[in-house]
Scaffold this active site. Structure first.
Site, mmCIF file in Angstrom:
data_model
loop_
_atom_site.group_PDB
_atom_site.id
_atom_site.type_symbol
_atom_site.label_atom_id
_atom_site.label_comp_id
_atom_site.label_asym_id
_atom_site.label_seq_id
_atom_site.Cartn_x
_atom_site.Cartn_y
_atom_site.Cartn_z
ATOM 1 C CB VAL A 1 -0.948 -0.008 1.222
ATOM 2 C CG1 VAL A 1 -1.722 1.289 1.316
ATOM 3 C CG2 VAL A 1 -1.889 -1.197 1.138
ATOM 4 C CB THR B 1 -7.180 -2.555 7.136
ATOM 5 O OG1 THR B 1 -7.102 -2.366 5.729
ATOM 6 C CG2 THR B 1 -8.579 -2.986 7.513
ATOM 7 C CD GLU C 1 -5.483 -0.810 1.160
ATOM 8 O OE1 GLU C 1 -5.682 -1.030 -0.044
ATOM 9 O OE2 GLU C 1 -5.423 -1.708 2.028
ATOM 10 C CE LYS D 1 -9.396 -2.773 2.849
ATOM 11 N NZ LYS D 1 -8.008 -2.482 3.007
ATOM 12 C CG ASN E 1 -11.599 -6.024 1.822
ATOM 13 O OD1 ASN E 1 -11.874 -5.684 0.669
ATOM 14 N ND2 ASN E 1 -10.395 -5.885 2.330
ATOM 15 C CB CYS F 1 -7.265 -7.956 2.244
ATOM 16 S SG CYS F 1 -5.978 -6.719 2.120
ATOM 17 N NE ARG G 1 0.975 -11.173 2.563
ATOM 18 C CZ ARG G 1 0.896 -9.845 2.696
ATOM 19 N NH1 ARG G 1 0.865 -9.321 3.899
ATOM 20 N NH2 ARG G 1 0.865 -9.068 1.647
HETATM 21 C C1 UDX Z 1 -8.702 -7.279 -1.711
HETATM 22 C C2 UDX Z 1 -9.729 -6.202 -2.098
HETATM 23 O O1 UDX Z 1 -10.287 -6.506 -3.379
HETATM 24 C C3 UDX Z 1 -9.095 -4.826 -2.094
HETATM 25 O O2 UDX Z 1 -10.078 -3.834 -2.356
HETATM 26 C C4 UDX Z 1 -8.474 -4.577 -0.720
HETATM 27 O O3 UDX Z 1 -7.836 -3.330 -0.641
HETATM 28 C C5 UDX Z 1 -7.482 -5.684 -0.379
HETATM 29 O O4 UDX Z 1 -8.151 -6.950 -0.451
HETATM 30 P P1 UDX Z 1 -6.703 -8.586 -2.900
HETATM 31 O O5 UDX Z 1 -6.520 -9.293 -1.600
HETATM 32 O O6 UDX Z 1 -5.503 -8.052 -3.608
HETATM 33 O O7 UDX Z 1 -7.703 -7.321 -2.726
HETATM 34 O O8 UDX Z 1 -7.414 -9.628 -3.885
HETATM 35 P P2 UDX Z 1 -8.794 -9.753 -4.678
HETATM 36 O O9 UDX Z 1 -8.534 -9.545 -6.116
HETATM 37 O O10 UDX Z 1 -9.856 -8.950 -4.067
HETATM 38 O O11 UDX Z 1 -9.095 -11.315 -4.445
HETATM 39 C C6 UDX Z 1 -9.317 -11.833 -3.140
HETATM 40 C C7 UDX Z 1 -9.579 -13.321 -3.200
HETATM 41 O O12 UDX Z 1 -10.810 -13.585 -3.860
HETATM 42 C C8 UDX Z 1 -8.526 -14.127 -3.952
HETATM 43 O O13 UDX Z 1 -8.296 -15.347 -3.281
HETATM 44 C C9 UDX Z 1 -9.168 -14.380 -5.315
HETATM 45 O O14 UDX Z 1 -8.701 -15.544 -5.955
HETATM 46 C C10 UDX Z 1 -10.617 -14.537 -4.904
HETATM 47 N N1 UDX Z 1 -11.556 -14.237 -6.001
HETATM 48 C C11 UDX Z 1 -11.697 -12.975 -6.474
HETATM 49 C C12 UDX Z 1 -12.309 -15.275 -6.530
HETATM 50 O O15 UDX Z 1 -12.209 -16.441 -6.106
HETATM 51 N N2 UDX Z 1 -13.204 -14.992 -7.515
HETATM 52 C C13 UDX Z 1 -13.390 -13.726 -7.994
HETATM 53 O O16 UDX Z 1 -14.255 -13.545 -8.890
HETATM 54 C C14 UDX Z 1 -12.606 -12.677 -7.472
#
Ligand code: UDX
Length: 466
Positions: free
Chosen positions: A19, A128, A153, A206, A210, A262, A330
């Site tokens: 971030v 967060t 964020e 936030k 999520n 997250c 992670r």
């Molecule tokens: C997330 C939030 O989207 C973001 O706004 C916040 O700031 C941080 O947490 P991130 O952890 O980078 O971002 O990943 P993200 O793309 O949101 O995916 C999270 C999880 O959901 C992953 O395990 C991904 O594989 C899964 N996912 C996502 C699915 O299984 N299907 C989908 O359609 C979308």
């Protein structure tokens, strides 16, 4: 007035992780003068040389540009923030006992900044933090002249720069008009929608966002299990649902379960915040439980596809990161499943385009084909583009049994079937190869022949199943 609104600011960033580094690079590219502090001396030296310690597409160019334009600098010294008009806290807040985020890094930083910050500076929490944490930050800082505000964020790994530069919204939690003006100036070049709220609501946005997204995924993953039991196709169900604008097509891809740095932390963080005020969030708790069930379900599916006991089986595992376009493992469902498969006694080979080889509980392979040498089963655990573009002719020569379990529905099942593979997926019909003299492949659930030459020709179920 317009000039004042757009005047560049002197910005301090505390913490150069995902971030902090993304924010520093993007804000400097918007014209602000950014000083980023990190206590890790080695990381700071690396960053000064333009070396990026994390995998984030486009970040290296943006950092190089900021360094070259002298609008971005890295330091270990908090005193360099003495002239900052606004300072962003971008520090890790890992999950502590009982799911409550550990904000000791924020405490240390706030105490250190107390002696440094300029009169009337704005201290913005981007990390967060638990709902209500700003009260404690104010206490640790002990400075009445400094305004403590919240600006959560919403950056996703892998698309962090685009998320920063084209945000759906910017949430500012502050109750001081001058501070709000400075934060608006910070983001003025983005011309994004800015929502100003009280600080507590901003902190909650936030967690709520999520947790809502995680719940949406748990829901579609449950639908995938139901599709499998009833013979429906979750892809079609998700498309049909998502076309309703109230539902939307985003975050509707079913898979082995959600993970990352997250969602697991924030869903537990939200339920722990609620328990502190004697509330039980049954929906969020169920989403967490359902995600654990999805992992169990996926593991069970893989086990059911082995013909031999696990200890006599070789599994080629594609993917280790928690999603594509990151090197982050992670809370990765892929790591979790690989670990369980190894524990079952199976010989698991892993290939991932970006993860560190030490991250696999199995044996590392240098490419997807090396990972499937003599494999009884190919398991796709992360949705990397590379796996959508596989040479199935080559793959057929490496495996022992031409069977794929595609937990991400990323593989080109028709191409795989035309090379003799059977492709199993979560919540979707199994795709079987046809006999050698046939063109196309057999889709068991729909009772259809599919393929280049005879797409959608109806056949009697069972006709072409080997
Ligand atoms: C997330 C939030 O989207 C973001 O706004 C916040 O700031 C941080 O947490 P991130 O952890 O980078 O971002 O990943 P993200 O793309 O949101 O995916 C999270 C999880 O959901 C992953 O395990 C991904 O594989 C899964 N996912 C996502 C699915 O299984 N299907 C989908 O359609 C979308």
């Amino acid at each position: 007035m317009g000039d004042l609104k757009n005047r560049a600011l002197r910005v301090g960033i505390v913490g150069s992780g995902y971030v902090g580094l993304t924010s520093a690079a993007c804000l400097s590219s918007l014209g602000h003068r950014v000083t980023a502090v990190d206590l890790d001396r080695e990381k700071v030296l690396q960053l000064r040389n333009g070396e990026i310690p994390i995998f984030e597409p486009g970040l290296d160019e943006l950092v190089a540009d900021g360094l070259g334009q002298r609008r971005l600098r890295f330091t270990v010294d908090y005193k360099q923030l003495a002239d900052s008009e606004i300072v962003l806290l971008c520090l890790p807040t890992p999950q502590g006992p009982d799911g409550v985020p550990d904000i000791s890094c924020i405490e240390t930083a706030a105490r250190d900044l107390a002696a440094v910050l300029a009169p009337s500076a704005v201290l913005l929490t981007k990390s967060t933090v638990p709902v209500g944490a700003h009260h404690r930050v104010r206490e640790w800082l002990g400075r009445d002249d400094v305004v403590v505000a919240s600006n959560p964020e919403f950056l996703r790994e892998g698309s962090a720069i685009a998320d920063f530069m084209e945000p759906d919204r910017i949430v500012i939690g502050a109750n001081d008009p001058r501070a709000i003006g400075i934060i608006e100036r910070l983001y003025a070049p983005l011309e994004a929608e800015i929502q100003v709220t009280d600080v507590t609501s901003a902190e909650l946005v936030k967690y709520a966002s999520n947790s809502f997204l995680a719940t949406k995924l748990s829901f579609i993953n449950e639908m995938a299990r139901l599709c499998e039991a009833t013979g429906a196709d979750v892809d079609a169900v998700a498309r049909g649902m998502g076309s309703d604008r109230r539902i939307g097509n985003d975050f509707m891809r079913s898979g082995p379960g959600w993970g990352g740095s997250c969602f697991p932390k924030d869903t537990r963080g939200l339920t722990s915040v609620a328990s502190a005020v004697a509330l039980e969030l049954t929906i969020t708790s169920a989403a967490i439980q359902s995600n654990e069930e999805q992992l169990d379900y996926t593991y069970g599916r893989i086990m059911s596809l082995l013909e031999q006991p696990p200890c006599a089986s070789t599994i080629g595992g594609w993917g280790l990161t928690f999603k594509a376009n990151t090197d982050d493992v992670r809370e990765s469902p892929a790591v979790h499943l690989t670990k369980r498969l190894v524990a079952s006694g199976a010989n698991v080979m892993t290939y991932d385009p970006a993860a560190a080889k030490e991250a696999t509980p199995g044996t590392w392979a240098e490419d997807p084909y090396a990972a499937t040498q003599d494999a009884d089963l190919v398991v796709v655990l992360t949705e990397w583009d590379e796996f959508a573009d596989i040479d199935f002719g080559r793959l057929a020569l490496t495996v022992k049994r031409p069977v794929i379990f595609d937990a991400r529905s990323i593989v080109d099942a028709a191409a795989a079937a035309s090379h003799g593979f059977t492709v199993h997926r979560i919540g979707r019909p199994t795709v079987f190869p046809l006999a050698e003299d046939s063109a196309g492949y057999f889709d068991l659930t729909r009772g259809l022949m599919l393929g280049a030459e005879i797409a959608s020709t109806e056949v009697t179920a069972g006709d072409a199943v080997p």
